[in-house]
Design an enzyme around this catalytic site. Structure first.
Site, PDB file in Angstrom:
ATOM      1  N   TRP A  35      79.768  49.302  36.563  1.00  0.00           N
ATOM      2  CA  TRP A  35      79.443  48.098  37.330  1.00  0.00           C
ATOM      3  C   TRP A  35      80.700  47.473  37.926  1.00  0.00           C
ATOM      4  O   TRP A  35      80.675  46.943  39.034  1.00  0.00           O
ATOM      5  CB  TRP A  35      78.738  47.071  36.436  1.00  0.00           C
ATOM      6  CG  TRP A  35      78.413  45.792  37.145  1.00  0.00           C
ATOM      7  CD1 TRP A  35      77.286  45.507  37.879  1.00  0.00           C
ATOM      8  CD2 TRP A  35      79.215  44.606  37.210  1.00  0.00           C
ATOM      9  NE1 TRP A  35      77.352  44.227  38.388  1.00  0.00           N
ATOM     10  CE2 TRP A  35      78.527  43.659  37.993  1.00  0.00           C
ATOM     11  CE3 TRP A  35      80.458  44.259  36.679  1.00  0.00           C
ATOM     12  CZ2 TRP A  35      79.029  42.380  38.253  1.00  0.00           C
ATOM     13  CZ3 TRP A  35      80.965  42.995  36.946  1.00  0.00           C
ATOM     14  CH2 TRP A  35      80.260  42.074  37.708  1.00  0.00           C
ATOM     15  N   HIS A  36      81.808  47.553  37.205  1.00  0.00           N
ATOM     16  CA  HIS A  36      83.030  46.900  37.661  1.00  0.00           C
ATOM     17  C   HIS A  36      83.674  47.593  38.855  1.00  0.00           C
ATOM     18  O   HIS A  36      84.477  46.965  39.560  1.00  0.00           O
ATOM     19  CB  HIS A  36      84.032  46.785  36.509  1.00  0.00           C
ATOM     20  CG  HIS A  36      83.786  45.617  35.616  1.00  0.00           C
ATOM     21  ND1 HIS A  36      82.886  45.653  34.584  1.00  0.00           N
ATOM     22  CD2 HIS A  36      84.317  44.362  35.613  1.00  0.00           C
ATOM     23  CE1 HIS A  36      82.870  44.478  33.976  1.00  0.00           C
ATOM     24  NE2 HIS A  36      83.729  43.681  34.579  1.00  0.00           N
ATOM     25  N   GLY A  37      83.375  48.845  39.085  1.00  0.00           N
ATOM     26  CA  GLY A  37      83.991  49.496  40.233  1.00  0.00           C
ATOM     27  C   GLY A  37      83.596  50.955  40.352  1.00  0.00           C
ATOM     28  O   GLY A  37      83.272  51.610  39.360  1.00  0.00           O
TER      29      GLY A  37
ATOM     30  N   PHE B 134      84.178  43.366  43.165  1.00  0.00           N
ATOM     31  CA  PHE B 134      83.199  43.977  42.274  1.00  0.00           C
ATOM     32  C   PHE B 134      81.802  43.510  42.594  1.00  0.00           C
ATOM     33  O   PHE B 134      80.850  44.055  42.081  1.00  0.00           O
ATOM     34  CB  PHE B 134      83.531  43.646  40.812  1.00  0.00           C
ATOM     35  CG  PHE B 134      84.951  44.004  40.443  1.00  0.00           C
ATOM     36  CD1 PHE B 134      85.446  45.267  40.724  1.00  0.00           C
ATOM     37  CD2 PHE B 134      85.787  43.082  39.855  1.00  0.00           C
ATOM     38  CE1 PHE B 134      86.742  45.604  40.400  1.00  0.00           C
ATOM     39  CE2 PHE B 134      87.098  43.407  39.516  1.00  0.00           C
ATOM     40  CZ  PHE B 134      87.552  44.668  39.794  1.00  0.00           C
TER      41      PHE B 134
END
Length: 474
Positions: free
Chosen positions: A319-321, A474
């Protein structure tokens, strides 16, 4: 447009507050807030605004169907529509956020492909998913008014970096909230503190992180530079993200809203699990409530619990990248969380508090190294640099001189990552109130501090280049 931009501070926000204040009723203020949120979002691109409108409309319609089937007692069909809605949201998110990642992965980096990321799509996608899940669970009724769901999705205080508020909480406040002089002044104070934290502390921590250890060239640096650069990045990412949260919560209070807290001094944690109860709290609770618990949580066999944790932390990292280093970052935390779960299940004695705190800080410190470097060759060079492998000695003259010139700033930044200034402010406020028996002097000093923070922040902004919030990507 961003909270720390001149156009937002000097034009958008004052004009919006004036119109919002004069609107009178909450119903009218909701309309003003929705219009302002759509104007705010259109600065990210008209096409992305259309995407947000369409996604909200699709989820709104699916939510109505889920609500109808749930009311009829047809849980199976309600679940089917929930799954369809979640799939649609994730497919759209995947197209915009992960297409380039998958193309690069499956072509072994031979093909390059990228799509510009719509503002806040990761955050508002999760908000829409949580809304549908809450309707299916009966936590809230399906929203019949598209405008209210659109306001929830596009609310400009939260759209780019959260916090990820739940629809039942926001719906109650859309209907009933009070905008008072006390809530406005408290909100303005927190907004001002967040702005100062961003432009005075976080941005300079970022400059120092790049000066000591540039992200694009992690090799050939002294050991001290590698450690210091990583330490300043560790402070930057907390100060930057918590600054945005302070500003978002402050804006909410100015308008009569109360949003969930997103940080609770995470660098004071005494375990990795404790850290994630303090860091990005609304994201942690999202994955807990909508992924971990539905998978079975910890109320299952140890092997099944391990699989559940693995899924949650792999998704958290992804999810963060859209890069393998973020997946590695998530799996890194999975290992430590699983170790802590195992120790707890076996009844192991807790570590002494000081030792537990030091070990947690070290774990988090190295996690931000994984987080920072998307290029694995640079990541390897940085990790080797901690031990002096491929570097330029222990400490160079330039590194020591740069540290000396910023030593007092570094101390201030460290203290800003703790409750020190908040507790000092409470002590001063209580001391003045006890001696004078009145809150008037405290209000005056607080107003003067707000003015000083805003003036200093704007002066710094006018004299430096714009630095976006880290979590915008993000």
């Amino acid at each position: 447009m961003a909270f720390s931009s001149m156009i937002f501070l000097c034009l958008f926000l004052p004009l919006f507050l004036l119109i919002y204040w004069r609107a009178g009723t909450n119903e009218r203020r909701n309309r003003v807030l929705l219009a302002a949120s759509l104007i705010f979002y259109v600065f990210g691109g008209i096409g992305y605004l259309i995407l947000l409108l369409i996604m909200t409309a699709v989820v709104w319609r699916i939510g109505l169907l889920i609500g109808d089937f749930r009311a009829e007692g047809d849980g199976r069909r309600a679940g089917v529509y929930l799954a369809a809605g979640v799939a649609i949201c994730l497919v759209v998110l995947g197209i915009f956020k992960y297409t380039g990642f998958f193309v690069s992965t499956f072509t072994l980096g031979k093909a390059a492909f990228s799509i510009a990321l719509p503002l806040g799509i990761s955050f508002y996608t999760f908000k829409l998913i949580s809304y549908m899940a809450d309707v299916r669970a009966g936590t809230c009724d399906a929203e019949k008014n598209y405008a209210d769901l659109l306001l929830y999705t596009s609310l400009f205080h939260q759209v780019s970096e959260g916090p990820i508020a739940r629809y039942p909480d926001m719906k109650r406040q859309f209907v009933s909230r009070k905008m008072t002089s006390v809530s406005f002044s408290n909100g303005l104070w927190r907004f001002s503190v967040g702005l100062a934290k961003k432009v005075i502390l976080a941005d300079h921590c970022g400059d120092l992180a790049e000066s000591f250890l540039p992200a694009a060239s992690a090799g050939n640096h002294t050991v001290l530079a590698v450690w210091l650069g990583s330490a300043f990045y560790m402070m930057q990412i907390y100060l930057d993200f918590s600054a945005y949260t302070d500003m978002a919560l402050g804006l909410g209070r100015m308008l009569g809203f109360r949003y969930p807290e997103n940080f609770n001094y995470p660098y004071l944690a005494v375990s990795v699990r404790d850290f994630w109860k303090r860091w990005h709290i609304t994201l942690s609770t999202f994955f807990r409530d909508y992924v971990y618990f539905p998978l079975g949580g910890s109320r299952c066999s140890r092997s099944r619990c391990a699989v559940n944790l693995l899924i949650v932390w792999a998704l958290t990292g992804l999810w963060h990248g859209a890069s393998w280093n973020f997946v590695l970052w998530g799996l890194y935390y999975f290992v430590f969380i699983f170790i802590e779960h195992t120790r707890r299940d076996r009844g192991a004695r807790p570590l002494p508090t000081v030792l537990a705190h030091v070990l947690t800080l070290l774990c988090v410190y190295f996690s931000w190294v994984l987080f920072r470097f998307t290029d694995f060759s640079q990541l390897g060079a940085a990790l080797g640099g901690f031990l002096g492998i491929g570097g330029s000695g222990i400490a160079g003259r330039e590194t020591i001189l740069l540290l000396r010139n910023n030593i007092f700033f570094a101390i201030y930044a460290v203290l800003a990552c703790t409750p020190f200034f908040a507790q000092a402010g409470k002590w001063v406020s209580n001391s003045i109130t006890r001696r004078r028996g009145s809150h008037a002097c405290v209000y005056f000093l607080k107003a003067a501090a707000v003015a000083a923070l805003l003036i200093i922040s704007i002066m710094i902004m006018t004299g430096s280049s714009y630095t976006p919030f880290l979590y915008n990507q993000f």
